[in-house]
Scaffold this active site. Structure first.
Site, mmCIF file in Angstrom:
data_model
loop_
_atom_site.group_PDB
_atom_site.id
_atom_site.type_symbol
_atom_site.label_atom_id
_atom_site.label_comp_id
_atom_site.label_asym_id
_atom_site.label_seq_id
_atom_site.Cartn_x
_atom_site.Cartn_y
_atom_site.Cartn_z
ATOM 1 N N TYR A 113 66.364 59.165 31.709
ATOM 2 C CA TYR A 113 66.207 59.140 30.341
ATOM 3 C C TYR A 113 66.314 57.472 29.745
ATOM 4 O O TYR A 113 67.075 56.758 30.479
ATOM 5 C CB TYR A 113 67.251 59.526 29.642
ATOM 6 C CG TYR A 113 67.095 59.824 27.955
ATOM 7 C CD1 TYR A 113 65.968 60.266 27.334
ATOM 8 C CD2 TYR A 113 67.963 59.049 27.330
ATOM 9 C CE1 TYR A 113 65.957 60.289 25.854
ATOM 10 C CE2 TYR A 113 67.835 59.083 25.884
ATOM 11 C CZ TYR A 113 66.956 59.576 25.307
ATOM 12 O OH TYR A 113 66.905 59.480 23.863
ATOM 13 N N LYS A 150 75.137 50.917 24.582
ATOM 14 C CA LYS A 150 76.523 51.544 24.478
ATOM 15 C C LYS A 150 77.717 50.800 24.576
ATOM 16 O O LYS A 150 78.157 50.059 23.674
ATOM 17 C CB LYS A 150 76.488 52.444 25.779
ATOM 18 C CG LYS A 150 75.139 53.758 25.559
ATOM 19 C CD LYS A 150 75.224 55.074 26.320
ATOM 20 C CE LYS A 150 74.409 55.889 25.640
ATOM 21 N NZ LYS A 150 73.226 56.517 26.708
ATOM 22 N N ASP A 152 67.638 49.987 34.069
ATOM 23 C CA ASP A 152 68.249 50.588 32.712
ATOM 24 C C ASP A 152 69.726 50.716 32.909
ATOM 25 O O ASP A 152 70.188 51.880 33.400
ATOM 26 C CB ASP A 152 67.339 51.785 32.130
ATOM 27 C CG ASP A 152 68.200 52.125 30.896
ATOM 28 O OD1 ASP A 152 68.961 51.643 30.516
ATOM 29 O OD2 ASP A 152 67.466 53.365 30.433
HETATM 30 C C1 LIG Z 1 71.739 56.306 26.101
HETATM 31 C C2 LIG Z 1 70.473 55.699 26.923
HETATM 32 C C3 LIG Z 1 69.548 55.206 26.292
HETATM 33 C C4 LIG Z 1 69.069 55.256 24.753
HETATM 34 O O1 LIG Z 1 69.982 54.506 24.078
HETATM 35 P P1 LIG Z 1 70.146 54.641 22.397
HETATM 36 O O2 LIG Z 1 71.056 53.835 22.142
HETATM 37 O O3 LIG Z 1 70.377 56.041 22.528
HETATM 38 O O4 LIG Z 1 68.671 54.550 22.095
HETATM 39 C C5 LIG Z 1 68.477 54.527 27.478
HETATM 40 N N1 LIG Z 1 68.983 54.573 28.627
HETATM 41 C C6 LIG Z 1 69.969 55.064 29.393
HETATM 42 C C7 LIG Z 1 70.095 55.066 30.718
HETATM 43 C C8 LIG Z 1 70.872 55.771 28.283
HETATM 44 O O5 LIG Z 1 71.909 56.436 29.073
#
Ligand SMILES: *Cc1c(COP(=O)(O)O)cnc(C)c1O
Length: 434
Positions: free
Chosen positions: A148, A271, A243
């Site tokens: 994701y 995060k 990511d």
């Molecule tokens: C949470 C998450 C996102 C998205 O971040 P948001 O601040 O919710 O837009 C993207 N990549 C990874 C791996 C994530 O865990």
């Protein structure tokens, strides 16, 4: 647990919320759709504990889905935000604090030479993809099923997380045109990436992945997978994007790239980097980042980017993580939880697979090792839902889906972990008798 669980205030609050917000929430996973029942509404939190509006105290294993690695309302983070607020919550002009946070990030994650601060993980991945395409002049991107990367249109294909639960890997509103340049491959399957590069490698702008996956539950990269991707991207002139919105500052100060010693071209963060306030970040090779406007021509902007409150929370959090690293302690708690859950599940004949990296862990109701989304998808959602509610009723708040990682914070104690294992054992016993 001696206290009895009550939910009447939360149920009333959820009823009201549904009048105003789709499904009563501002982000879908919060609605508990994957486990049934109704969500708890929170009043406050302190350290490792959540307090909901019915007065239940819960040991928190979500940590706001990752950011709260120091525990809730850490005094130094709170005071940094308070002090920043008195100087104005936004200027729309540069501040020295932005360079301070940027410098801290580059120290912790050396592959990031230059960076941009944005407001969410979604914005970070969206911008990184645009930069990769702008820099290479190529259109196609490779992503992996079950990873994701936020709700970016071109990445909302075979995405894990809430999308996996809802069974809508392709959301209505994502047009065929938008997703046609996204190639979906199987996580940990290097051979399929090699075949794809052999076929049209010179059309591939970038490979984006979670170097430790967390959004199909925790899934670790197989030996050689990350190294193999690095080599393919180098050979074909494609951009490798890690990511690390979830794994960054979580599995180690330098993220998964530190643990596996692989240097991506670009990294996305979110995060933890905002210490509980909305911050995202993308950065990497200076020559690439200098292609972003106004140094270069790739457009990206943000009214609240580098926001003073968010920047203050990020600085306070990263300084604490750098100066008093909690990682050995977190690893010890993670190990304690893994061993406790494993032996409790074994005692009650529950079939399981646990994956962990430091303080990030998933208990899969699945008897086989899990290395990709197809494996994860075979886990028992119904057993997970019973486990989840059984734990809530005992004062333990787990992520509300089989396909999410749980997070331990530096505020958790070995006693919290033991209490969690004892509660899980009670729940495992009820699962077997059904
Ligand atoms: C949470 C998450 C996102 C998205 O971040 P948001 O601040 O919710 O837009 C993207 N990549 C990874 C791996 C994530 O865990």
């Amino acid at each position: 647990m001696t206290n009895t669980f009550v939910q009447s205030n939360s149920i009333a609050a959820f009823q009201k919320a549904q009048n105003y917000m789709p499904g009563g929430v501002n982000s879908p996973a919060r609605a508990f759709g994957a486990v049934g029942g109704q969500p708890l509404f929170m009043a406050r939190a302190e350290g490792a504990y959540l307090f909901d509006i019915d007065g239940n105290r819960l040991i928190d294993y979500i940590g706001s889905w990752g950011p709260m690695i120091l525990g809730h309302a850490h005094p130094q983070v709170v005071s940094a935000i308070q002090q920043a607020a008195t100087r104005s919550s936004s200027f729309g002009a540069p501040t020295e604090k932005e360079s301070e946070l940027a410098e801290l990030i580059t120290q912790c994650v050396p592959s990031i030479e230059k960076l941009r601060l944005v407001n969410s993980g979604t914005e970070a991945t969206m911008s990184a993809i645009r930069l990769a395409r702008g820099a290479t002049g190529r259109a196609r991107i490779i992503k992996f099923a079950g990873n994701y990367h936020g709700h970016v249109d071109s990445l909302l294909v075979a995405a894990g997380s809430s999308a996996a639960n809802l069974g809508v890997p392709d959301s209505p509103g994502v047009t065929a045109g938008t997703s046609q340049d996204t190639v979906i491959l199987q996580y940990n399957n290097l051979a399929s990436v090699e075949r794809t590069f052999a076929e049209f490698g010179h059309e591939i702008a970038c490979v984006i992945l979670e170097p430790i996956a967390g959004n199909m539950g925790t899934v670790l990269p197989q030996p050689g997978f990350l190294q193999g991707l690095r080599k393919l991207c180098t050979d074909y002139g494609s951009i490798l994007i890690f990511d690390e919105v979830m794994s960054g500052f979580r599995v180690a100060l330098g993220g998964a790239q530190e643990i596996y010693n692989v240097r991506p071209d670009l990294t996305t963060l979110g995060k933890i980097v905002g210490g509980g306030l909305p911050v995202g970040c993308y950065g990497g090779r200076a020559d690439l980042m200098d292609q972003v406007l106004p140094a270069g021509r790739v457009f990206q902007a943000g009214t609240l980017s580098g926001n003073p409150l968010a920047t203050a929370a990020g600085i306070a959090t990263l300084q604490l993580l750098r100066d008093t690293p909690p990682y050995a302690y977190l690893d010890q708690l993670g190990k304690q939880l893994l061993e406790g859950l494993s032996s409790a599940a074994s005692r009650h004949g529950v079939e399981f697979h646990i994956a962990r990296s430091g303080s990030m862990l998933t208990f899969f109701f699945n008897d086989r090792p899990i290395i990709n989304w197809e494996d994860a998808d075979r886990s028992s959602r119904s057993s997970f839902a019973k486990y989840f509610w059984g734990l809530i009723h005992r004062g333990i708040y787990m992520p509300c889906s089989q396909f999410e990682a749980l997070f331990i914070s530096a505020a958790h104690t070995p006693a919290d972990i033991d209490a969690t294992i004892d509660s899980a054992e009670e729940v495992f016993a009820t699962l077997k008798s059904e």
